[in-house]
Motif scaffolding. Structure first.
Motif, PDB file in Angstrom:
ATOM      1  N   PHE A  35     -21.826  -1.769  21.650  1.00  0.00           N
ATOM      2  CA  PHE A  35     -22.586  -0.533  21.438  1.00  0.00           C
ATOM      3  C   PHE A  35     -24.036  -0.855  21.076  1.00  0.00           C
ATOM      4  O   PHE A  35     -24.971  -0.261  21.605  1.00  0.00           O
ATOM      5  N   LYS A  36     -24.199  -1.827  20.177  1.00  0.00           N
ATOM      6  CA  LYS A  36     -25.557  -2.202  19.769  1.00  0.00           C
ATOM      7  C   LYS A  36     -26.350  -2.725  20.955  1.00  0.00           C
ATOM      8  O   LYS A  36     -27.557  -2.547  21.038  1.00  0.00           O
ATOM      9  N   ALA A  37     -25.646  -3.410  21.873  1.00  0.00           N
ATOM     10  CA  ALA A  37     -26.336  -4.004  23.027  1.00  0.00           C
ATOM     11  C   ALA A  37     -26.594  -2.976  24.135  1.00  0.00           C
ATOM     12  O   ALA A  37     -27.130  -3.319  25.181  1.00  0.00           O
ATOM     13  N   GLY A  38     -26.160  -1.744  23.903  1.00  0.00           N
ATOM     14  CA  GLY A  38     -26.396  -0.705  24.912  1.00  0.00           C
ATOM     15  C   GLY A  38     -25.407  -0.762  26.074  1.00  0.00           C
ATOM     16  O   GLY A  38     -25.639  -0.182  27.130  1.00  0.00           O
ATOM     17  N   GLU A  39     -24.275  -1.468  25.855  1.00  0.00           N
ATOM     18  CA  GLU A  39     -23.295  -1.598  26.935  1.00  0.00           C
ATOM     19  C   GLU A  39     -22.186  -0.551  26.838  1.00  0.00           C
ATOM     20  O   GLU A  39     -21.273  -0.517  27.654  1.00  0.00           O
ATOM     21  N   LEU A  40     -22.228   0.250  25.798  1.00  0.00           N
ATOM     22  CA  LEU A  40     -21.205   1.276  25.591  1.00  0.00           C
ATOM     23  C   LEU A  40     -21.929   2.576  25.296  1.00  0.00           C
ATOM     24  O   LEU A  40     -22.776   2.630  24.400  1.00  0.00           O
ATOM     25  N   ARG A  41     -21.592   3.620  26.074  1.00  0.00           N
ATOM     26  CA  ARG A  41     -22.381   4.851  25.940  1.00  0.00           C
ATOM     27  C   ARG A  41     -22.058   5.615  24.650  1.00  0.00           C
ATOM     28  O   ARG A  41     -22.940   6.085  23.949  1.00  0.00           O
ATOM     29  N   VAL A  42     -20.754   5.736  24.361  1.00  0.00           N
ATOM     30  CA  VAL A  42     -20.369   6.529  23.187  1.00  0.00           C
ATOM     31  C   VAL A  42     -19.471   5.707  22.272  1.00  0.00           C
ATOM     32  O   VAL A  42     -18.463   5.151  22.704  1.00  0.00           O
ATOM     33  N   LEU A  43     -19.844   5.644  21.012  1.00  0.00           N
ATOM     34  CA  LEU A  43     -18.992   5.002  20.011  1.00  0.00           C
ATOM     35  C   LEU A  43     -18.490   6.096  19.086  1.00  0.00           C
ATOM     36  O   LEU A  43     -19.287   6.860  18.521  1.00  0.00           O
ATOM     37  N   VAL A  44     -17.166   6.203  18.973  1.00  0.00           N
ATOM     38  CA  VAL A  44     -16.594   7.223  18.096  1.00  0.00           C
ATOM     39  C   VAL A  44     -16.062   6.503  16.858  1.00  0.00           C
ATOM     40  O   VAL A  44     -15.240   5.597  16.961  1.00  0.00           O
ATOM     41  N   ALA A  45     -16.551   6.903  15.700  1.00  0.00           N
ATOM     42  CA  ALA A  45     -16.213   6.161  14.482  1.00  0.00           C
ATOM     43  C   ALA A  45     -15.776   7.098  13.375  1.00  0.00           C
ATOM     44  O   ALA A  45     -16.088   8.287  13.375  1.00  0.00           O
ATOM     45  N   THR A  46     -15.062   6.522  12.415  1.00  0.00           N
ATOM     46  CA  THR A  46     -14.785   7.243  11.179  1.00  0.00           C
ATOM     47  C   THR A  46     -15.915   6.893  10.207  1.00  0.00           C
ATOM     48  O   THR A  46     -16.838   6.157  10.552  1.00  0.00           O
ATOM     49  N   ASP A  47     -15.795   7.352   8.971  1.00  0.00           N
ATOM     50  CA  ASP A  47     -16.879   7.099   8.014  1.00  0.00           C
ATOM     51  C   ASP A  47     -17.045   5.635   7.657  1.00  0.00           C
ATOM     52  O   ASP A  47     -17.985   5.258   6.956  1.00  0.00           O
ATOM     53  N   LEU A  48     -16.137   4.823   8.148  1.00  0.00           N
ATOM     54  CA  LEU A  48     -16.288   3.377   8.029  1.00  0.00           C
ATOM     55  C   LEU A  48     -17.690   2.930   8.448  1.00  0.00           C
ATOM     56  O   LEU A  48     -18.265   2.017   7.876  1.00  0.00           O
ATOM     57  N   LEU A  49     -18.230   3.575   9.474  1.00  0.00           N
ATOM     58  CA  LEU A  49     -19.541   3.169  10.000  1.00  0.00           C
ATOM     59  C   LEU A  49     -20.684   4.030   9.475  1.00  0.00           C
ATOM     60  O   LEU A  49     -21.801   3.904   9.925  1.00  0.00           O
ATOM     61  N   ALA A  50     -20.352   4.910   8.500  1.00  0.00           N
ATOM     62  CA  ALA A  50     -21.413   5.817   8.043  1.00  0.00           C
ATOM     63  C   ALA A  50     -22.481   5.050   7.275  1.00  0.00           C
ATOM     64  O   ALA A  50     -23.615   5.467   7.188  1.00  0.00           O
ATOM     65  N   ARG A  51     -22.096   3.942   6.694  1.00  0.00           N
ATOM     66  CA  ARG A  51     -23.008   3.278   5.777  1.00  0.00           C
ATOM     67  C   ARG A  51     -23.545   1.954   6.276  1.00  0.00           C
ATOM     68  O   ARG A  51     -22.799   1.108   6.752  1.00  0.00           O
ATOM     69  N   GLY A  52     -24.825   1.817   6.115  1.00  0.00           N
ATOM     70  CA  GLY A  52     -25.433   0.493   6.189  1.00  0.00           C
ATOM     71  C   GLY A  52     -25.591  -0.129   7.556  1.00  0.00           C
ATOM     72  O   GLY A  52     -26.349  -1.058   7.702  1.00  0.00           O
ATOM     73  N   ILE A  53     -24.862   0.371   8.552  1.00  0.00           N
ATOM     74  CA  ILE A  53     -24.929  -0.305   9.843  1.00  0.00           C
ATOM     75  C   ILE A  53     -26.268  -0.009  10.519  1.00  0.00           C
ATOM     76  O   ILE A  53     -26.675   1.129  10.648  1.00  0.00           O
ATOM     77  N   ASP A  54     -26.923  -1.082  10.927  1.00  0.00           N
ATOM     78  CA  ASP A  54     -28.266  -0.975  11.480  1.00  0.00           C
ATOM     79  C   ASP A  54     -28.196  -1.042  12.996  1.00  0.00           C
ATOM     80  O   ASP A  54     -27.818  -2.054  13.566  1.00  0.00           O
ATOM     81  N   ILE A  55     -28.511   0.047  13.639  1.00  0.00           N
ATOM     82  CA  ILE A  55     -28.556   0.052  15.101  1.00  0.00           C
ATOM     83  C   ILE A  55     -29.971   0.445  15.491  1.00  0.00           C
ATOM     84  O   ILE A  55     -30.442   1.524  15.145  1.00  0.00           O
ATOM     85  N   GLU A  56     -30.622  -0.472  16.191  1.00  0.00           N
ATOM     86  CA  GLU A  56     -32.015  -0.228  16.535  1.00  0.00           C
ATOM     87  C   GLU A  56     -32.120   0.959  17.494  1.00  0.00           C
ATOM     88  O   GLU A  56     -31.377   1.045  18.471  1.00  0.00           O
ATOM     89  N   PHE A  57     -33.029   1.850  17.207  1.00  0.00           N
ATOM     90  CA  PHE A  57     -33.351   2.965  18.111  1.00  0.00           C
ATOM     91  C   PHE A  57     -32.151   3.822  18.513  1.00  0.00           C
ATOM     92  O   PHE A  57     -32.062   4.276  19.638  1.00  0.00           O
ATOM     93  N   LEU A  58     -31.197   4.011  17.651  1.00  0.00           N
ATOM     94  CA  LEU A  58     -30.096   4.900  18.007  1.00  0.00           C
ATOM     95  C   LEU A  58     -30.641   6.335  18.104  1.00  0.00           C
ATOM     96  O   LEU A  58     -31.113   6.885  17.115  1.00  0.00           O
ATOM     97  N   PRO A  59     -30.588   6.937  19.287  1.00  0.00           N
ATOM     98  CA  PRO A  59     -31.267   8.225  19.423  1.00  0.00           C
ATOM     99  C   PRO A  59     -30.455   9.430  18.946  1.00  0.00           C
ATOM    100  O   PRO A  59     -31.026  10.470  18.665  1.00  0.00           O
TER     101      PRO A  59
END
Ligand code: AMP
Length: 380
Positions: free
Chosen positions: A290-314
């Protein structure tokens, strides 16, 4: 202002140069000299502010300056709430470590993967980045002692001292030397912050760093009032019609997340989920894609709500609202980062409307609400 005036060792200045960091971010300007000066720090800063390098750089500076004892055991402990964040923080250490003249090692330890390799390595690492549960397991197996920790970092401190982690973190605190440097970073300042200070900053020379701009203003928030059964078509409409290329969707449960992914795949939208029921390797691979732009949609629970740094996530979409208003702020904070504006769209069912009012009140912002049911969602 350049990094040169902050007191960092030449090796680290070279590293910054090589990594293309030309000037310190506001939080780095204040945190770096404070950490070098062995002060305790309470940094109020969200992911995207450069807070990780803000503590990583001076910690490495201090380690390099310290005389290393012949019997190695960790002297720096960074506690984080999720495995993903442990990996991410370790990678920031690893970016700078090769430039140091002395030998410094950093290890991330977290659950979901075999404990054996971690057991071998953890006792000898200088810096341990850990989730609390796995760290305690390693302590119980006598793989590591925490009695030489001179610097403790609590990243996402409000979360670390919250109910979910309280017991484990309290236990870890009893294993650390009383005399140590404490660095706390938190994006949200809750009522519980006085507790944060009581628990960790015992001899506080605290520096508070408020965000220079209210970064929530960088996020364009929008909500759709929509019946529960139309959320799926609306999501697909937003992705296809808006031609969204990289979207992070938050769902309330692992089952829901997988259900959303299945529907997206059936509609030929490349999607995958990240949640606690998946193996660590799958979580890692999916996040990397997902970070590399190879996956269009990432569906996550609140596990990913915090701290994860994704450059230019629109774009971030809340398929469902989180229970806590704080988590709403964390979720939408995945976009609108590093001065790039982003969109945060929430799909609100009539049942969630009252809760959304509470969230807006707590956030101090009104969000424009459109009617989703009036859109023509035929064929989505
Ligand atoms: P963080 O807030 O620690 O999650 O960092 C956000 C992003 O900013 C990361 O991708 C870092 O690599 C990047 N970053 C941190 N400090 C700087 C800096 N001084 N100059 C440029 N980029 C930076």
């Amino acid at each position: 202002m350049s990094f040169n005036s902050l007191g960092l060792a030449p090796a680290l200045l070279n590293a910054l140069n090589a990594e293309g960091y030309s000037e310190p971010t506001p939080i780095q300007r204040e945190v770096i000299p404070a950490v070098i000066g062995k002060k305790d720090v309470l940094g109020i800063a969200k992911t995207g502010s450069g807070k990780t390098a803000g503590y990583v750089l001076p910690i490495l500076h201090n380690l390099q300056a310290a005389t290393v004892s012949s019997y190695r055991e960790p002297t720096v402990l960074v506690l984080v709430p999720t495995r993903e964040l442990a990996d991410q923080v370790q990678q920031v250490f690893q970016t700078f470590i090769p430039f140091l003249t002395g030998r410094v090692t950093c290890l991330a330890v977290s659950g979901g993967v075999s404990i054996n390799p971690q057991m071998q390595a953890v006792g000898k690492a200088d810096i341990v980045v850990a989730t609390p549960g796995r760290l305690l397991e390693l302590v119980e197996k006598n793989a590591v002692r925490l009695s030489s920790i001179g610097t403790l970092v609590l990243d996402e401190a409000d979360k670390m001292l919250n109910l979910g982690f309280k017991e484990e973190v309290d236990r870890i605190l009893t294993l650390l030397p009383l005399k140590r440097q404490n660095l706390l970073f938190s994006a949200t300042l809750g009522d519980d912050l006085s507790r944060v200070q009581q628990v960790v900053l015992r001899n506080p020379q605290v520096i508070k760093i408020a965000a220079e701009v209210d970064e929530i203003d960088l996020i364009h928030q929008l909500a759709y009032l929509v019946s529960e059964e139309k959320k799926g078509p609306l999501l697909r409409y937003l992705i296809k019609h808006g031609d969204l290329k990289q979207v992070l969707v938050f769902a309330s449960s692992t089952i829901k997340a997988d259900g959303i992914v299945n529907k997206l795949l059936k509609n030929k939208i490349h999607a995958a989920s990240v949640h606690s029921k998946l193996s660590q390797q799958t979580r890692r691979d999916t996040l990397r894609q997902f970070k590399a732009g190879e996956l269009r949609v990432l569906v996550a629970t609140d596990l990913l709500a915090r701290g994860i740094d994704i450059e230019f996530l629109p774009c971030v979409i809340n398929y469902e609202l989180p229970r806590s208003p704080k988590d709403y702020v964390h979720r939408i904070g995945r976009t609108g980062r590093a001065e790039n504006p982003g969109d945060a769209i929430s799909l609100i069912s009539p049942e969630e409307m009252d809760h959304f009012k509470v969230i807006q009140k707590k956030m101090g912002k009104r969000v424009k609400i459109l009617s989703g049911d009036q859109l023509d969602l035929q064929g989505y």
